[in-house]
Design a protein around this motif. Structure first.
Motif, PDB file in Angstrom:
ATOM      1  N   LEU A  46       0.853  -1.192   0.000  1.00 48.57           N
ATOM      2  CA  LEU A  46       0.000   0.000   0.000  1.00 48.57           C
ATOM      3  C   LEU A  46       0.885   1.237   0.000  1.00 48.57           C
ATOM      4  O   LEU A  46       1.617   1.493   0.952  1.00 48.57           O
ATOM      5  CB  LEU A  46      -0.898   0.025   1.241  1.00 48.57           C
ATOM      6  CG  LEU A  46      -2.201  -0.761   1.189  1.00 48.57           C
ATOM      7  CD1 LEU A  46      -2.847  -0.753   2.565  1.00 48.57           C
ATOM      8  CD2 LEU A  46      -3.143  -0.176   0.162  1.00 48.57           C
ATOM      9  N   LEU A  54       0.791   4.661   0.627  1.00 54.90           N
ATOM     10  CA  LEU A  54      -0.122   5.640   1.211  1.00 54.90           C
ATOM     11  C   LEU A  54       0.429   7.050   1.101  1.00 54.90           C
ATOM     12  O   LEU A  54       1.642   7.273   1.223  1.00 54.90           O
ATOM     13  CB  LEU A  54      -0.372   5.304   2.679  1.00 54.90           C
ATOM     14  CG  LEU A  54      -1.039   3.952   2.951  1.00 54.90           C
ATOM     15  CD1 LEU A  54      -1.217   3.769   4.451  1.00 54.90           C
ATOM     16  CD2 LEU A  54      -2.360   3.839   2.224  1.00 54.90           C
ATOM     17  N   THR A  93      -1.350   9.908   6.289  1.00 60.39           N
ATOM     18  CA  THR A  93      -2.372   8.865   6.202  1.00 60.39           C
ATOM     19  C   THR A  93      -1.881   7.642   6.963  1.00 60.39           C
ATOM     20  O   THR A  93      -0.706   7.301   6.904  1.00 60.39           O
ATOM     21  CB  THR A  93      -2.636   8.465   4.738  1.00 60.39           C
ATOM     22  OG1 THR A  93      -2.993   9.610   3.992  1.00 60.39           O
ATOM     23  CG2 THR A  93      -3.764   7.445   4.640  1.00 60.39           C
ATOM     24  N   LEU A 131      -3.147   3.502   7.940  1.00 54.39           N
ATOM     25  CA  LEU A 131      -4.090   2.387   7.968  1.00 54.39           C
ATOM     26  C   LEU A 131      -4.162   1.915   9.410  1.00 54.39           C
ATOM     27  O   LEU A 131      -3.180   1.408   9.961  1.00 54.39           O
ATOM     28  CB  LEU A 131      -3.600   1.254   7.058  1.00 54.39           C
ATOM     29  CG  LEU A 131      -4.411  -0.047   7.084  1.00 54.39           C
ATOM     30  CD1 LEU A 131      -5.837   0.185   6.609  1.00 54.39           C
ATOM     31  CD2 LEU A 131      -3.734  -1.122   6.236  1.00 54.39           C
ATOM     32  N   PHE A 153      -8.856   3.931   7.515  1.00 48.80           N
ATOM     33  CA  PHE A 153      -7.725   4.844   7.518  1.00 48.80           C
ATOM     34  C   PHE A 153      -8.050   6.106   8.323  1.00 48.80           C
ATOM     35  O   PHE A 153      -9.213   6.501   8.450  1.00 48.80           O
ATOM     36  CB  PHE A 153      -7.380   5.306   6.096  1.00 48.80           C
ATOM     37  CG  PHE A 153      -7.042   4.211   5.132  1.00 48.80           C
ATOM     38  CD1 PHE A 153      -5.723   3.823   4.929  1.00 48.80           C
ATOM     39  CD2 PHE A 153      -8.034   3.571   4.395  1.00 48.80           C
ATOM     40  CE1 PHE A 153      -5.395   2.826   4.027  1.00 48.80           C
ATOM     41  CE2 PHE A 153      -7.727   2.573   3.491  1.00 48.80           C
ATOM     42  CZ  PHE A 153      -6.407   2.197   3.307  1.00 48.80           C
ATOM     43  N   ALA A 205      -6.904  10.062   7.866  1.00 45.10           N
ATOM     44  CA  ALA A 205      -6.232  10.909   6.879  1.00 45.10           C
ATOM     45  C   ALA A 205      -6.762  12.331   6.970  1.00 45.10           C
ATOM     46  O   ALA A 205      -7.934  12.543   7.273  1.00 45.10           O
ATOM     47  CB  ALA A 205      -6.450  10.365   5.465  1.00 45.10           C
ATOM     48  N   LEU A 224      -5.716   9.608  -1.411  1.00 44.36           N
ATOM     49  CA  LEU A 224      -6.025   8.208  -1.125  1.00 44.36           C
ATOM     50  C   LEU A 224      -7.182   7.730  -1.985  1.00 44.36           C
ATOM     51  O   LEU A 224      -7.170   6.602  -2.510  1.00 44.36           O
ATOM     52  CB  LEU A 224      -6.361   8.065   0.366  1.00 44.36           C
ATOM     53  CG  LEU A 224      -6.612   6.648   0.881  1.00 44.36           C
ATOM     54  CD1 LEU A 224      -5.351   5.810   0.772  1.00 44.36           C
ATOM     55  CD2 LEU A 224      -7.075   6.704   2.342  1.00 44.36           C
TER      56      LEU A 224
END
Length: 220
Positions: free
Chosen positions: A168, A170, A174, A176, A202, A204, A212
């Motif tokens: 990922l 990101l 951000t 996860l 998430f 963010a 994203l």
């Protein structure tokens, strides 16, 4: 923890019942004597008073409550309660209910609101989350930091299915925070493989949320 709730309508009573079940000491403040029904939440302390009046809040000793919830059906009342709780009594955390989404812009730190909850917005987000697969959905906004909690459910053919979390890419600002997989709540690790129907949650900020969305939405 001692929690004061202004408004003993259906919303206020429901919040009180939940908090009592969690072991908190709850004070329900209701101006309308016809709505003062201790039998509805017998474990709570009920007070027939106007939460918009300083004298009432002083008598209740709101300054001893780490949290105040303004849960009436009137946005003006909720704003006044929030402002008094924060500025006059130094309450650490003020949560306010928004009844009319058009008033949402008022529910901020200037009015003493730490957390604003808009029932229509929450319901809309839940509906969207329930039907949207492959789209990034905003679940809620953290007003203190202008940051959002967002979620995406991976469809069967999403390009990320089968990939490890490490792949990922990101945006900045951000994170996860969890993967919801059926009844499991998974703390993400770099080697954790993503599966179809995983719900990725998430945190963010606004700019990162836009990036994203472009990065992972509708990518099959």
């Amino acid at each position: 923890m001692r929690v004061a709730i202004a408004g003993a309508g259906a919303v206020g009573r429901s919040i009180a019942s939940e908090l009592v079940d969690y072991g908190h000491d709850v004070i329900l403040i209701e101006r309308d004597p016809t709505k003062v029904e201790p039998a509805q939440v017998p474990q709570a302390e009920w007070v027939n008073a106007d939460a918009c009046e300083l004298a009432s809040l002083e008598e209740i000793q709101v300054q001893d409550c780490p949290v105040v919830v303004a849960a009436t059906g009137d946005d003006k009342v909720n704003l006044v309660v929030a402002l008094l709780a924060k500025t006059e009594f130094g309450v650490a955390r003020v949560v306010a209910r928004i009844n009319d989404p058009r008033n949402e812009w008022l529910f901020n730190e200037a009015w003493g609101v730490d957390v604003a909850v808009s029932t229509p917005r929450v319901l809309a987000a839940l509906v969207e989350e329930a039907v949207a697969v492959g789209d990034l959905v905003r679940l809620m906004r953290f007003r203190g930091s202008e940051t959002n909690l967002v979620e995406i459910t991976l469809g069967e053919q999403h390009r990320l299915v089968g990939s490890p979390v490490a792949e990922l890419s990101l945006p900045r600002d951000t994170a996860l925070v969890t993967i919801l997989r059926g009844e499991r709540v998974i703390v993400p690790t770099p080697d954790e493989p993503l599966e179809a129907n995983d719900e990725l949650v998430f945190v963010a900020n606004d700019e990162a949320e836009t990036e994203l969305r472009e990065l992972i939405s509708h990518r099959e």
